[in-house]
Motif scaffolding. Structure first.
Motif, mmCIF file in Angstrom:
data_model
loop_
_atom_site.group_PDB
_atom_site.id
_atom_site.type_symbol
_atom_site.label_atom_id
_atom_site.label_comp_id
_atom_site.label_asym_id
_atom_site.label_seq_id
_atom_site.Cartn_x
_atom_site.Cartn_y
_atom_site.Cartn_z
ATOM 1 N N TRP A 227 0.826 -1.208 0.000
ATOM 2 C CA TRP A 227 0.000 0.000 0.000
ATOM 3 C C TRP A 227 0.863 1.263 0.000
ATOM 4 C CZ3 TRP A 227 -3.289 -2.256 4.531
ATOM 5 C CH2 TRP A 227 -4.174 -3.221 4.030
ATOM 6 N N ALA A 228 1.914 1.256 0.802
ATOM 7 C CA ALA A 228 2.791 2.435 0.865
ATOM 8 C C ALA A 228 3.483 2.671 -0.480
ATOM 9 C CB ALA A 228 3.824 2.261 1.972
ATOM 10 N N LEU A 229 3.936 1.605 -1.107
ATOM 11 C CA LEU A 229 4.591 1.743 -2.403
ATOM 12 C C LEU A 229 3.626 2.282 -3.455
ATOM 13 C CD1 LEU A 229 6.681 -1.568 -2.530
ATOM 14 C CD2 LEU A 229 7.498 0.731 -1.975
ATOM 15 N N GLN A 230 2.393 1.825 -3.402
ATOM 16 C CA GLN A 230 1.394 2.314 -4.356
ATOM 17 C C GLN A 230 1.112 3.798 -4.172
ATOM 18 O OE1 GLN A 230 -2.082 -0.364 -5.172
ATOM 19 N NE2 GLN A 230 -1.059 -1.689 -3.667
ATOM 20 N N ALA A 231 1.315 4.298 -2.962
ATOM 21 C CA ALA A 231 1.115 5.723 -2.693
ATOM 22 C C ALA A 231 2.328 6.559 -3.074
ATOM 23 C CB ALA A 231 0.785 5.932 -1.221
ATOM 24 N N GLY A 232 3.437 5.916 -3.444
ATOM 25 C CA GLY A 232 4.626 6.640 -3.884
ATOM 26 C C GLY A 232 5.815 6.574 -2.965
ATOM 27 N N PHE A 233 5.672 5.926 -1.807
ATOM 28 C CA PHE A 233 6.758 5.860 -0.841
ATOM 29 C C PHE A 233 7.843 4.874 -1.266
ATOM 30 C CE2 PHE A 233 3.432 7.551 1.982
ATOM 31 C CZ PHE A 233 4.145 8.537 2.651
ATOM 32 N N GLU A 234 9.019 5.073 -0.700
ATOM 33 C CA GLU A 234 10.121 4.116 -0.781
ATOM 34 C C GLU A 234 10.254 3.440 0.578
ATOM 35 O OE1 GLU A 234 12.989 6.806 -3.717
ATOM 36 O OE2 GLU A 234 13.391 6.691 -1.560
ATOM 37 N N LEU A 235 10.458 2.137 0.563
ATOM 38 C CA LEU A 235 10.724 1.421 1.808
ATOM 39 C C LEU A 235 12.175 1.621 2.200
ATOM 40 C CD1 LEU A 235 9.865 -0.582 4.023
ATOM 41 C CD2 LEU A 235 10.500 -2.432 2.446
ATOM 42 N N VAL A 236 12.395 2.125 3.408
ATOM 43 C CA VAL A 236 13.754 2.373 3.898
ATOM 44 C C VAL A 236 14.259 1.199 4.726
ATOM 45 C CG1 VAL A 236 15.200 3.901 5.300
ATOM 46 C CG2 VAL A 236 13.340 4.858 3.921
ATOM 47 N N ALA A 237 13.461 0.765 5.695
ATOM 48 C CA ALA A 237 13.913 -0.297 6.597
ATOM 49 C C ALA A 237 12.748 -0.836 7.407
ATOM 50 C CB ALA A 237 15.006 0.224 7.538
ATOM 51 N N ALA A 238 12.942 -2.010 7.975
ATOM 52 C CA ALA A 238 12.007 -2.613 8.927
ATOM 53 C C ALA A 238 12.775 -2.969 10.185
ATOM 54 C CB ALA A 238 11.340 -3.842 8.342
ATOM 55 N N SER A 239 12.084 -2.954 11.301
ATOM 56 C CA SER A 239 12.730 -3.262 12.571
ATOM 57 C C SER A 239 11.883 -4.254 13.359
ATOM 58 C CB SER A 239 12.921 -1.983 13.397
ATOM 59 O OG SER A 239 13.394 -2.289 14.694
ATOM 60 N N GLU A 240 12.557 -5.045 14.183
ATOM 61 C CA GLU A 240 11.886 -5.976 15.084
ATOM 62 C C GLU A 240 11.779 -5.405 16.499
ATOM 63 O OE1 GLU A 240 10.501 -9.144 14.126
ATOM 64 O OE2 GLU A 240 10.719 -7.933 12.316
ATOM 65 N N ILE A 241 11.895 -4.098 16.631
ATOM 66 C CA ILE A 241 11.802 -3.443 17.944
ATOM 67 C C ILE A 241 10.552 -3.887 18.698
ATOM 68 C CG2 ILE A 241 11.445 -1.216 19.110
ATOM 69 C CD1 ILE A 241 13.007 0.053 16.733
ATOM 70 N N ASN A 242 9.423 -3.945 17.998
ATOM 71 C CA ASN A 242 8.136 -4.207 18.639
ATOM 72 C C ASN A 242 7.625 -5.629 18.388
ATOM 73 O OD1 ASN A 242 7.617 -1.479 19.791
ATOM 74 N ND2 ASN A 242 7.734 -0.883 17.641
ATOM 75 N N ALA A 243 8.545 -6.533 18.106
ATOM 76 C CA ALA A 243 8.177 -7.923 17.862
ATOM 77 C C ALA A 243 7.866 -8.661 19.167
ATOM 78 C CB ALA A 243 9.306 -8.641 17.128
ATOM 79 N N ASN A 244 6.987 -9.637 19.070
ATOM 80 C CA ASN A 244 6.711 -10.542 20.188
ATOM 81 C C ASN A 244 6.530 -11.948 19.624
ATOM 82 O OD1 ASN A 244 5.832 -12.065 22.319
ATOM 83 N ND2 ASN A 244 4.053 -10.805 22.820
ATOM 84 N N PRO A 245 7.570 -12.781 19.656
ATOM 85 C CA PRO A 245 7.491 -14.120 19.062
ATOM 86 C C PRO A 245 6.501 -15.042 19.752
ATOM 87 C CG PRO A 245 9.521 -13.853 20.324
ATOM 88 C CD PRO A 245 8.901 -12.490 20.237
ATOM 89 N N ASP A 246 6.014 -14.673 20.932
ATOM 90 C CA ASP A 246 5.041 -15.509 21.632
ATOM 91 C C ASP A 246 3.617 -15.313 21.112
ATOM 92 O OD1 ASP A 246 6.994 -16.602 23.295
ATOM 93 O OD2 ASP A 246 6.805 -14.968 24.739
ATOM 94 N N ASP A 247 3.414 -14.303 20.290
ATOM 95 C CA ASP A 247 2.082 -14.022 19.748
ATOM 96 C C ASP A 247 1.912 -14.739 18.414
ATOM 97 O OD1 ASP A 247 -0.364 -13.000 18.994
ATOM 98 O OD2 ASP A 247 0.441 -11.042 18.406
ATOM 99 N N THR A 248 0.955 -15.664 18.347
ATOM 100 C CA THR A 248 0.686 -16.421 17.118
ATOM 101 C C THR A 248 -0.300 -15.713 16.197
ATOM 102 O OG1 THR A 248 -1.178 -17.618 18.092
ATOM 103 C CG2 THR A 248 1.031 -18.570 18.382
ATOM 104 N N ALA A 249 -0.970 -14.676 16.691
ATOM 105 C CA ALA A 249 -2.026 -13.953 15.973
ATOM 106 C C ALA A 249 -3.285 -14.797 15.788
ATOM 107 C CB ALA A 249 -1.533 -13.423 14.626
ATOM 108 N N GLN A 250 -3.369 -15.907 16.472
ATOM 109 C CA GLN A 250 -4.530 -16.796 16.375
ATOM 110 C C GLN A 250 -5.222 -16.856 17.730
ATOM 111 O OE1 GLN A 250 -5.103 -18.980 12.968
ATOM 112 N NE2 GLN A 250 -4.626 -16.792 12.991
ATOM 113 N N HIS A 251 -6.178 -15.951 17.941
ATOM 114 C CA HIS A 251 -6.840 -15.833 19.236
ATOM 115 C C HIS A 251 -8.346 -15.728 19.028
ATOM 116 C CE1 HIS A 251 -2.778 -15.126 20.569
ATOM 117 N NE2 HIS A 251 -2.697 -13.991 19.882
#
Length: 272
Positions: free
Chosen positions: A209-233
Motif C-alpha cells: 500500500w505504501a509503495l502504491q502511494a509513492g513511498f520508498e521502503l527504507v527499513a524494517a525493525s523488530e523493535i516491537n516484535a513478540n514471538p510468543d504471539d501467534t495472531a490466532q486468538h
C-alpha cells in the motif's frame, strides 16, 4: 514495475534495523516528563517508545503528525519533545462524523490538551480515510507517524481506504520526509481476507500500500516484535493485553503472551 521492485527489496535486502540516531535525547523525553501516567509507562515494555522514535529518526526540531493519537499515549511523549523547537500535529477523529466512539475519544483528547501548558502548541487536525485527508499543509512536515491504526482503515474501508490514507500522508510530508508505521503483524502464511477483522495485518500488504502511494521502503525493525504471539486468538488482537477480551480463567494465559507482535516499518517520500 514499482511494486515488484519494492517487494524485491523487502525479500532480498531487508535486514533488522538499528537506531540511526542516538537514543539519549528521546530517552530523556520518555522517562523524565511529568505528563506520563504510571500505567502508560508500564506499557513501554511492549511499545518501546525510545527505540521506536529513534528508528523513525524523530528530532525535537521536527514537525510531526501523529495519526489517530487515541487517548494520547504517544502525545504525552511527542508534545513535550516538540514543544520548544518543533511542531506536533494530532490528526484525530473528525467532528462531523456521527460515531459515538469517535466523539467520546476526541472529547477526552481535547480535555487532555487542556491539562498542561506542554500541550499548548499542539495543532489538532482531522483524519479519516477518503473523507478527511488534510492532516497538515501540503509538503510541510518532517515525519508522519501512525501506531496500530492501519488495521482499522483496512477493516472498515478496505484496501482502497488504506491506500488513500498513505496518499494523504505522502501529500503532507516534505520531500525526503519519513513515514513510520507500527501495527499488529499477521504471519505471512495466513489468509489476510479471512483474518480481516482480527486486527492483524501482513507487513507485506502494508508495504504494498505504501509503495502504491509513492513511498520508498527504507527499513524494517523488530523493535516491537513478540514471538510468543501467534495472531490466532478467539477475539483477535483484543484477546491480548491491554484489552483482554477473554473468558473467565484465561487472564494468566494471555498476560503471559503479552501484547501483540508488531511490525515497525520506515518509509520515505522521495526527494523531488
Amino acid at each position: 514495475m514499482k511494486i515488484a521492485s519494492g517487494f524485491k527489496l523487502m525479500l532480498g535486502q531487508l535486514t533488522l534495523a538499528t537506531c540511526l540516531l542516538s537514543c539519549s535525547t528521546i530517552a530523556q523525553d520518555t522517562k523524565q516528563q511529568s505528563l506520563r501516567s504510571e500505567a502508560h509507562q508500564q506499557r513501554d515494555t511492549y511499545r518501546h517508545p525510545t527505540q521506536t522514535l529513534s528508528f523513525f529518526e524523530v528530532e525535537p526540531t521536527h514537525s510531526v503528525v501523529e495519526i489517530w493519537p487515541g487517548g494520547g499515549w504517544y502525545t504525552e511523549i511527542l508534545a513535550p519533545m516538540l514543544h520548544n523547537k518543533g511542531q506536533y500535529y494530532a490528526a484525530h477523529f473528525p467532528t462531523d462524523i456521527d460515531n459515538q466512539y469517535f466523539k467520546k475519544s476526541l472529547k477526552k483528547f481535547q480535555q487532555k490538551l487542556q491539562s498542561s501548558e506542554l500541550y499548548n502548541q499542539v495543532i489538532l487536525t482531522e483524519f479519516n480515510p477518503n473523507t478527511h485527508m488534510q492532516i497538515a499543509p501540503e509538503n510541510s512536515v518532517d515525519r508522519v507517524l501512525t501506531f496500530r491504526n492501519l488495521h482499522n482503515w483496512y477493516m472498515y474501508n478496505g484496501e482502497s481506504g488504506a491506500i488513500a490514507a498513505f496518499k494523504s500522508f505522502y501529500k503532507a510530508l516534505k520531500p525526503g520526509g519519513i513515514l513510520g508505521v507500527v501495527d499488529h503483524r499477521l504471519p505471512e502464511h495466513l489468509d489476510q481476507a479471512a483474518e480481516k477483522h482480527t486486527g492483524y495485518i501482513k507487513s507485506s500488504l502494508a508495504i504494498s500500500w505504501a509503495l502504491q502511494a509513492g513511498f520508498e521502503l527504507v527499513a524494517a525493525s523488530e523493535i516491537n516484535a513478540n514471538p510468543d504471539d501467534t495472531a490466532q486468538h478467539p477475539n483477535g488482537v483484543w484477546t491480548l493485553p491491554p484489552t483482554l477480551r477473554i473468558d473467565a480463567g484465561q487472564k494468566d494465559k494471555y498476560l503471559n503472551i503479552g501484547e501483540s507482535d508488531r511490525f515497525t516499518l520506515k518509509f520515505r517520500k522521495p526527494n523531488q
